[in-house]
Design an enzyme around this catalytic site. Structure first.
Site, short mmCIF file in Angstrom:
data_model
loop_
_atom_site.label_atom_id
_atom_site.label_comp_id
_atom_site.label_asym_id
_atom_site.label_seq_id
_atom_site.Cartn_x
_atom_site.Cartn_y
_atom_site.Cartn_z
N GLU A 95 -16.50 42.61 33.60
CA GLU A 95 -15.24 42.71 32.87
C GLU A 95 -14.34 43.69 33.62
OE1 GLU A 95 -16.11 41.77 28.29
OE2 GLU A 95 -16.83 43.75 28.90
N GLU A 99 -22.43 42.31 28.34
CA GLU A 99 -22.38 43.73 28.70
C GLU A 99 -23.30 44.43 27.73
OE1 GLU A 99 -22.08 47.38 28.65
OE2 GLU A 99 -20.06 47.15 27.79
N ASN A 157 -18.42 51.15 19.03
CA ASN A 157 -18.19 52.44 19.68
C ASN A 157 -16.82 52.55 20.36
OD1 ASN A 157 -19.20 50.60 21.57
ND2 ASN A 157 -20.13 52.18 22.82
N CYS A 168 -22.27 53.16 26.19
CA CYS A 168 -23.31 52.56 27.04
C CYS A 168 -23.30 53.19 28.43
CB CYS A 168 -23.13 51.06 27.13
SG CYS A 168 -21.50 50.54 27.70
#
Length: 481
Positions: A462, A254, A155, A288
């Protein structure tokens, strides 16, 4: 950057483009048409181990390089990516489908990770302290964690790669990047760019492949691999955590999200609608961090729902490269089928369609921007990631009810809160079970901020200073002088 002349579609191992060891290749599909735009080398287990070999050979030299030298290379990567932003954006749109404005935004965001970590490379500090009993000094240094396997999703094919490569290289690690098989071209373009920026051979290796499970498993069972950073679904994350346990590999995860978007009656509705359009429709909802569940206080829900439907109805749906298009296709047919099923299930359980709810009759993988109201709080649409341009709206009466609904999920990546009362905003933000909160803001991602979730949305962070520390190990030296 034309596919036919400039971009190699082979694997990138040890600073060279190489064919898959067994000669396998696979098609890359344009979501706007459903047609192949390129064939790419399909990495095998042998290729994955060859990439680890290359990373292992390069590791001592890269770790020994002065932080400032690593920083200058990352800075050059930022400059090159910025210079070629339009080429990267068009490449992303071709293989991912997202509208060109979204792709341009992704490239700018992706490049910033190279700039941020070029600055962080020389800021990885340790500490010196006196032991409480006075017998010795406690000297703590940070060392590169080692060879890293980076697994990225389709994505955000540029940003998810730079968000991992940037801190890994800044910390002195070498990497093997396994990009999503739907979007390998951007990763290969990134490899070429890093090579041009001065990254030594073997420091960054890129191995596209359809045989993802086998090749990632092989690398995780190679004792030289010491780090896995994965962005993707919670389901796959669970499998990779199990695989990583065999050799106790350091992991960063993640994972999935199910973001609630809370609108209180005292909110500035114009601002809340602006935020909802960003949080829901950026990347056509394929994120997300997308607002997956919109909870609106009952007294303002009819107006908010009507105005959101009006705004979404004005969006232009079509091929991402066409002028004026704001909503491109979804990534593949499976994505369309999943969104269709979730919407149908919600409607069957009493939801009312204010807008959309259909698959348009055209080539490619499209779904109409959709707004649903009167959604059953127990529907699958609210339990699973939609990953599409669908906005389900549920009403609430009290602050406690809003928080309860927002937290009623196994996920905890990001939440959004809109209110005119700062005290309420901060109070609710603290009560929400998520790693990030957008307070009166529909966009939270920032290279300088720690990105990550709680519960089953992930492990580690991150971005920000925390992001580079995830690629280091602390070594304690007891010394007296």
């Amino acid at each position: 950057m034309t596919l036919s002349t400039e971009l190699s579609t082979d694997l990138f191992i040890g600073g060279k483009s190489v064919a898959a060891s067994d000669g396998s290749r696979f098609d890359v599909i344009d979501p706007a048409t459903g047609q192949s735009i390129a064939t790419v080398a399909d990495a095998s287990v042998a290729d994955a181990i060859a990439a680890v070999d290359a990373a292992d050979n390069a590791a001592p030299g890269w770790a020994a390089l002065a932080p400032r030298q690593r920083a200058e290379i990352l800075r050059r990567a930022f400059e090159l990516m910025t210079e070629r932003a339009e080429e990267f954006a068009q490449l992303i749109t071709r293989e991912n489908g997202k509208a060109l404005p979204d792709a341009r935004g992704e490239v700018a965001y992706a490049a910033e990770f190279f700039r941020w970590y070029s600055e962080e490379a020389s800021r990885i500090t340790g500490s010196v302290a006196t032991a409480p009993n006075g017998a010795n000094r406690i000297l703590v240094v940070r060392e590169p964690v080692g060879i890293c396997v980076l697994v990225t999703p389709w994505n955000f094919p540029a940003a998810m790669a730079t968000r991992k490569i940037g801190p890994a290289l800044a910390a002195g690690c070498t990497v093997v990047l396994k990009p999503a098989s739907d979007t390998p071209l951007t990763a290969l373009a990134m490899a070429a760019l890093l090579d041009e920026a001065g990254v030594p051979p073997g420091v960054v290796n890129v191995i596209p492949g359809r045989r993802s499970g086998a090749i990632v498993s092989a690398m995780l069972h190679d004792p030289r691999v010491r780090k896995l950073s994965f962005t993707g679904s919670t389901e796959v994350g669970r499998l990779l955590l199990r695989e990583s346990a065999d050799h106790i590999v350091n992991t960063s995860m993640e994972l999935g999200g199910n973001a609630p978007f809370l609108v209180f009656a005292d909110a500035d509705l114009d601002a809340a609608l602006d935020g909802a359009m960003i949080a829901k429709m950026r990347n056509a909802g394929e994120a997300c961090t997308a607002a997956n569940r919109i909870y609106v206080e009952a007294s303002v829900a009819p107006e908010f729902s009507r105005r959101l439907a009006e705004r979404m109805a004005a969006l232009v749906l079509g091929p991402g490269l066409e002028d004026g298009v704001q909503v491109g296709p979804l990534v593949n047919q499976d994505a369309v089928d999943k969104v269709s099923q979730l919407v149908s299930d919600a409607v069957d359980n009493g939801a009312r369609v204010l807008l959309g709810g259909q698959v348009p009759e055209r080539a490619g993988f499209y779904y109409e921007p959709t707004v649903l109201v009167d959604v059953d709080p127990e529907s699958a649409l609210l339990r699973e990631e939609i990953f599409g341009p669908v906005a389900p709206i549920v009403t609430f009466q009290t602050e406690d009810e809003a928080v309860r609904l927002a937290n009623a999920t196994e996920y905890g990546l990001v939440s959004y809160v809109y209110t005119g009362d700062l005290a309420r905003g901060l109070r609710v933000s603290e009560r929400l079970e998520s790693g990030m909160v957008g307070l009166n803001r529909g966009l939270v991602s920032d290279p300088a901020a720690p990105f990550g979730g709680v519960k089953q949305s992930g492990i580690g962070r991150e971005g920000g200073h925390e992001g580079v520390l995830d690629y280091t190990e602390s070594k304690y030296i007891a010394v007296a002088w």
